[in-house]
Motif scaffolding. Structure first.
Motif, PDB file in Angstrom:
ATOM      1  N   TYR A   9      -3.563 -38.366  15.280  1.00  0.00           N
ATOM      2  CA  TYR A   9      -4.372 -37.297  15.866  1.00  0.00           C
ATOM      3  C   TYR A   9      -3.972 -36.963  17.300  1.00  0.00           C
ATOM      4  O   TYR A   9      -4.730 -36.316  18.021  1.00  0.00           O
ATOM      5  N   GLN A  12      -4.279 -33.416  18.762  1.00  0.00           N
ATOM      6  CA  GLN A  12      -5.627 -32.958  19.061  1.00  0.00           C
ATOM      7  C   GLN A  12      -6.205 -33.702  20.254  1.00  0.00           C
ATOM      8  O   GLN A  12      -6.890 -33.116  21.087  1.00  0.00           O
ATOM      9  N   ILE A  18     -11.041 -31.486  23.212  1.00  0.00           N
ATOM     10  CA  ILE A  18     -11.339 -32.481  22.173  1.00  0.00           C
ATOM     11  C   ILE A  18     -11.251 -33.888  22.741  1.00  0.00           C
ATOM     12  O   ILE A  18     -12.226 -34.630  22.757  1.00  0.00           O
ATOM     13  N   GLN A  23     -12.383 -36.502  19.133  1.00  0.00           N
ATOM     14  CA  GLN A  23     -11.756 -37.028  17.926  1.00  0.00           C
ATOM     15  C   GLN A  23     -12.620 -38.108  17.287  1.00  0.00           C
ATOM     16  O   GLN A  23     -12.735 -38.184  16.061  1.00  0.00           O
ATOM     17  N   LEU A  26     -15.278 -36.419  15.369  1.00  0.00           N
ATOM     18  CA  LEU A  26     -14.757 -35.943  14.088  1.00  0.00           C
ATOM     19  C   LEU A  26     -14.690 -37.078  13.071  1.00  0.00           C
ATOM     20  O   LEU A  26     -15.111 -36.922  11.916  1.00  0.00           O
ATOM     21  N   LEU A  47      -9.562 -30.077   7.127  1.00  0.00           N
ATOM     22  CA  LEU A  47     -10.566 -30.993   7.658  1.00  0.00           C
ATOM     23  C   LEU A  47     -10.136 -32.441   7.461  1.00  0.00           C
ATOM     24  O   LEU A  47     -10.345 -33.284   8.347  1.00  0.00           O
ATOM     25  N   ALA A  50      -7.365 -33.065   9.982  1.00  0.00           N
ATOM     26  CA  ALA A  50      -7.844 -33.095  11.365  1.00  0.00           C
ATOM     27  C   ALA A  50      -8.636 -34.351  11.682  1.00  0.00           C
ATOM     28  O   ALA A  50      -8.949 -34.602  12.851  1.00  0.00           O
ATOM     29  N   VAL A  52     -11.727 -35.348   9.997  1.00  0.00           N
ATOM     30  CA  VAL A  52     -13.143 -35.415   9.650  1.00  0.00           C
ATOM     31  C   VAL A  52     -13.308 -36.630   8.732  1.00  0.00           C
ATOM     32  O   VAL A  52     -12.705 -36.702   7.664  1.00  0.00           O
ATOM     33  N   VAL A 209     -14.188 -27.774  12.933  1.00  0.00           N
ATOM     34  CA  VAL A 209     -13.641 -28.734  13.895  1.00  0.00           C
ATOM     35  C   VAL A 209     -14.303 -28.555  15.251  1.00  0.00           C
ATOM     36  O   VAL A 209     -14.643 -29.531  15.932  1.00  0.00           O
ATOM     37  N   SER A 213     -16.591 -31.564  16.716  1.00  0.00           N
ATOM     38  CA  SER A 213     -16.006 -32.268  17.857  1.00  0.00           C
ATOM     39  C   SER A 213     -16.698 -31.917  19.166  1.00  0.00           C
ATOM     40  O   SER A 213     -16.590 -32.648  20.152  1.00  0.00           O
TER      41      SER A 213
END
Length: 249
Positions: A9, A12, A18, A23, A26, A47, A50, A52, A209, A213
């Motif tokens: 990740y 991100q 974020i 994160q 998430l 998702l 990313a 989730v 997201v 987040s």
């Protein structure tokens, strides 16, 4: 997060909006995706990718050959397989660390209310007014934000309905129940260009997201997209004080 998660990740996490905290939110979040077709395919894949942490995919239909033109979570090997299960396999291939539950059923009101009450966010990726009204009502009862998408022919739309926002309308404010019905246009009868559902589904995933987040500002109002001209239009949609669903919120 362990080192593998930090690497997975990292693109991100380096975003100021974020960062590590976003994160981790998430990874701890739970989202329900209703519909694993054209819209639900990119939603489920993005998702999961990313980060989730917990996804529930609900769809009672099976993959058919005509779906493969646009429903990118499914392939030839998935023909005849339940769409939610097929999307689960595709999402886990991207991120095996995502906890994904499958519901191979049409959710009645009681079941829908119970599931919605246990998640942080709902994404409506269906194509029927009756389903959209039921999902909206369940989200309003539970106080859970709803990200709604629709696509037909060359036209798409996106809206976010957040019960936590006192000025946010709900789906029934936008489309009063007495004006709706299942006579609406559907892809099976009217057609749809393949990338359009991906575009709208990706915007749904982006809003999810952000909401989960804490990044940025959630989408407000209704946005429509004309695929033939490439133009977006945005409409401010006020709450209906006489709405039968959210008037008492």
């Amino acid at each position: 997060m362990n080192d593998e998660a930090l690497l997975r990740y990292s693109r991100q996490i380096m975003l100021e909006a974020i960062d590590i905290e976003g994160q981790e939110r998430l990874l701890a979040s739970r989202a329900l995706v209703v519909g694993a077709g054209g819209l639900g395919s990119p939603v489920a894949l993005y998702l999961a990718a990313a980060g989730v942490g917990h996804l529930i995919l609900a769809d009672a239909d099976e993959v058919e050959l005509s779906n493969l033109q646009r429903q990118i979570a499914h392939g030839m090997a998935d023909l005849g397989r339940n769409k939610a299960e097929s999307a689960r396999r595709a999402a886990l291939a991207l991120n095996p660390g995502c906890d994904i539950q499958v519901m191979q059923e049409h959710l009645d009101d009681e079941r829908l209310n119970r599931v919605v009450a246990g998640v942080d966010l709902v994404l409506d990726c269906t194509d029927r007014f009756s389903s959209r009204y039921a999902i909206n009502a369940a989200c309003q009862r539970a106080g859970v934000p709803l990200v709604s998408g629709a696509a037909i022919r060359f036209s798409g739309q996106l809206a976010v309905f957040d019960p936590h926002d006192p000025v946010s309308p709900c789906y029934a404010c936008l489309y009063p129940p007495e004006e709706g019905g299942d006579e609406e246009l559907r892809c099976a009868e009217s057609g749809v260009v393949a990338p359009l559902v991906g575009l709208i589904g990706c915007f749904q995933a982006l809003e999810a997201v952000k909401l989960l987040s804490g990044a940025g500002t959630p989408h407000h109002g209704l946005s429509t997209f004309d695929g033939l001209s490439g133009q977006w239009r945005h409409f401010q949609v006020p709450r209906d004080p006489a709405c039968p669903v959210c008037a008492e919120r």
